[in-house]
Scaffold this motif. Sequence first.
Motif, mmCIF file in Angstrom:
data_model
loop_
_atom_site.group_PDB
_atom_site.id
_atom_site.type_symbol
_atom_site.label_atom_id
_atom_site.label_comp_id
_atom_site.label_asym_id
_atom_site.label_seq_id
_atom_site.Cartn_x
_atom_site.Cartn_y
_atom_site.Cartn_z
ATOM 1 N N GLN A 14 0.633 -1.087 -0.295
ATOM 2 C CA GLN A 14 -0.040 0.139 -0.029
ATOM 3 C C GLN A 14 0.977 1.305 -0.027
ATOM 4 O OE1 GLN A 14 -3.224 -0.271 2.712
ATOM 5 N NE2 GLN A 14 -4.095 1.457 2.217
ATOM 6 N N SER A 17 -3.191 6.119 -0.305
ATOM 7 C CA SER A 17 -4.417 5.471 0.008
ATOM 8 C C SER A 17 -4.656 3.965 -1.085
ATOM 9 C CB SER A 17 -5.602 6.332 -0.327
ATOM 10 O OG SER A 17 -5.320 6.943 -1.517
ATOM 11 N N SER A 59 -12.882 2.307 -8.091
ATOM 12 C CA SER A 59 -11.844 2.728 -7.093
ATOM 13 C C SER A 59 -10.436 2.109 -7.513
ATOM 14 C CB SER A 59 -12.209 2.051 -5.727
ATOM 15 O OG SER A 59 -12.624 0.660 -5.830
ATOM 16 N N PHE A 80 -5.602 -0.251 -6.550
ATOM 17 C CA PHE A 80 -6.961 -0.133 -5.796
ATOM 18 C C PHE A 80 -6.977 1.034 -4.816
ATOM 19 C CE2 PHE A 80 -10.188 -1.929 -2.569
ATOM 20 C CZ PHE A 80 -11.076 -2.074 -3.707
ATOM 21 N N ASP A 81 -8.101 1.517 -4.550
ATOM 22 C CA ASP A 81 -8.063 2.542 -3.364
ATOM 23 C C ASP A 81 -8.658 1.840 -2.088
ATOM 24 O OD1 ASP A 81 -7.081 4.688 -4.402
ATOM 25 O OD2 ASP A 81 -9.167 5.361 -5.345
ATOM 26 N N GLY A 82 -7.838 1.596 -1.430
ATOM 27 C CA GLY A 82 -8.113 1.054 0.088
ATOM 28 C C GLY A 82 -7.425 -0.331 0.115
ATOM 29 N N PRO A 83 -7.684 -1.231 1.338
ATOM 30 C CA PRO A 83 -6.904 -2.510 1.393
ATOM 31 C C PRO A 83 -7.815 -3.680 0.719
ATOM 32 C CG PRO A 83 -8.083 -1.766 3.437
ATOM 33 C CD PRO A 83 -8.289 -0.605 2.476
ATOM 34 N N ASP A 85 -8.022 -6.576 0.399
ATOM 35 C CA ASP A 85 -8.324 -7.914 1.011
ATOM 36 C C ASP A 85 -9.649 -7.759 1.757
ATOM 37 O OD1 ASP A 85 -6.945 -6.413 2.627
ATOM 38 O OD2 ASP A 85 -6.745 -8.149 3.736
ATOM 39 N N ALA A 86 -10.023 -6.433 2.222
ATOM 40 C CA ALA A 86 -11.239 -6.265 2.909
ATOM 41 C C ALA A 86 -12.460 -6.264 2.025
ATOM 42 C CB ALA A 86 -11.258 -4.660 3.688
ATOM 43 N N TYR A 87 -12.397 -6.338 0.488
ATOM 44 C CA TYR A 87 -13.234 -6.122 -0.232
ATOM 45 C C TYR A 87 -13.482 -7.314 -1.024
ATOM 46 C CZ TYR A 87 -13.606 -1.025 0.261
ATOM 47 O OH TYR A 87 -13.712 0.221 0.884
#
Lengths: 181, 447
Positions: A14, A17, A59, A80-83, A85-87
């Motif tokens: 990462q 963001s 995103s 990708f905006d964000g982690p 794996d959470a998605y």
Amino acid sequence: MTTTNDVPARPGVQVGSASEFTLFFTVLPGHAQALRDALRDLQNSPGYRPGDYEVPIASIHEARFVLFDDDTRLLFATSFDGPWDAYMEDFAAKPLQLFAAIFEHVEGFHGLPDVAAVKSFILGAQVSAAAYARNYPGTVKEHRRALRLAAAFQQVLDDPRAEEALSHPALKPLLDEASVA
Amino acid sequence: MTTGDDVTLDLDDIQSGALRERPSPYVGRYLLLRLDDVAQGRELVRRLHALLEDQRSASPSATRAWLTVAFTYEGLKALGVPPSSLDSFPREFREGMAARAQELGDVGESGPERWEPPLGSPDVHVAVSVLAPDPPALEAVAERARSRYADLASVAVVWRQDCYQLPSGRTSFGFKDGIGNPDIEGSGLVPRNSRERPIKAGEFILGYPDETGSLAPMPIPDVLGRNGTYLVFRKLHTNVAAYRRYLRDRARDRQEERLLAAKMVGRWPSGAPLALAPDRDEPSLGADPHRNNDFAYGDDPGGFKCPAGAHSRRANPRDSLESELTTDTRLHRMVRRGTSYGPQLPDDVLDDDGADRGIIFVFAGAHLKRQFEFVKTQWLNDGIFIGAPAERDPLVGAHQQPTDFTMARRPIRRRLRDVPPFVVTRGGEYCFAPGLRALRWLGELDT
Ligand code: HEM
């Protein structure tokens, strides 16, 4: 039922963001041409045509599919905006289906019984980058906003009254940008 | 994938806390127990199971109190649940909330090393909550529960917290809470939000198809997992004086103060949503259960009525993210059963009186990770998803550094700077509330 309780989290590298998201697949024997065709169709569809800038997944900064090793392997690489794996379950619900015409030509996609299987399909293909750098901070949303703002500023500068208007002290930061913008 | 449109929920087996709405107002008590002996632990479970059976068979109108029983991972271990079964629980549950602190933003003042003992320690095994319409009824049930463990020398009460819900439904910051809960398919309750299809029961209760068409991962054996639900409880101290003073300092007048406060929450104190009442509170709307949750954000993508960063809109963006394809908001919902604790700070007091007050936040759902942890980490503690990575939830975000809060407004947006943290985590636990048959299975283990 498959359980994925113990799949370790590997969120990718990462920077700010965004995180890099890199997947390697094995092309099903005999499917190379069909896969090339599917990728061409994708490239020609609205949002993916060069210059469209409207990739439906809002995103990701950019994405590429690369066939390599004599069309036996497929790389999918994106930011990708964000982690991401959470998605994972969200991907399984929507975006993955969007790309079904492509992924059906790689090993492991067909007949995925449930979301746990989809998760292991993605995790089985994902490799974290050994090095990853970005040239600008911020999310796709911020960039779109910034570009809209830059376009509006250009419009202001094109107005002959701009110099007078921008000399108000409250607008000094904008005036500072105006000479080279 | 299986679809489950016609699921019948085994409502008799599911502990009532997860799906049933509660009496209002009410008083309640949370107890945490430690089990020092396997045999006595199982005896306790058998007795609690009998209490729950009584509660189930009593007619709803005669029900004067609600008991819920749940276990931490350490608690299941203390009951001698076989390792193969223990290992089948999701990683987050096995690790427990304290181990997830870094991830959840429970650091600094909110860090587990500063939690109220024994929260977050291996001493917490069983969580019991009792709710009743009034103090005498509460005492009666609490006494009945107490009589079930008083003679068990190896069952120790290690924590006790009284709580309540005011008749107004308002909690310490002055806002009515407990409104935004999902409509659940098969629950038998009247849907409250006409803008949204009810959510699949499997999102909240194990053993039923969820929104992905699959079953949530269930612990084994089947009898243990089926009809169970994960419960999260967190004791959250609210710094009410600092909150009021912050708003007072930033607002030009009392009217603007009320507006800024409402913008942070996404609702007015009465519960009326900004999406339906953007300019002023409408107490009749706030009080009407058929209207106060019947809304979406689709007509307000810019957040002029309800800011994208408001607590309620972050915690449940409803249709805000629909066009983005990244997020399926139906996968990140939760049943909330929060209550107040501690004395309310009298109106207009701006100085801290040192009292401990706040909410006991309670989550119920089938997925700790993609529901509770996702909402907490991606939506409340972060702003990437709304294109404001530096902003946190202005009301409950875990920020060590002050955050900004932006409100769209014509002609010029309003931005609050240096919003300090107003909420401190005092501790919490991840628990599993089994169905009644599973409770009996636990009580009858003979490993
Ligand atoms: C001290 C801490 C907190 C306070 C004072 C608080 C307060 C509130 C209030 C006043 C509302 C609006 C009323 C309602 O819709 O019921 C609300 C809604 C909500 N909150 Fe919180 N909250 C807190 C912590 C949390 C946490 C930690 C989470 C999740 C991890 C959360 C999740 C939600 C959700 C999901 C909603 C409903 C949103 C909707 O469906 O529109 N809250 N909260």
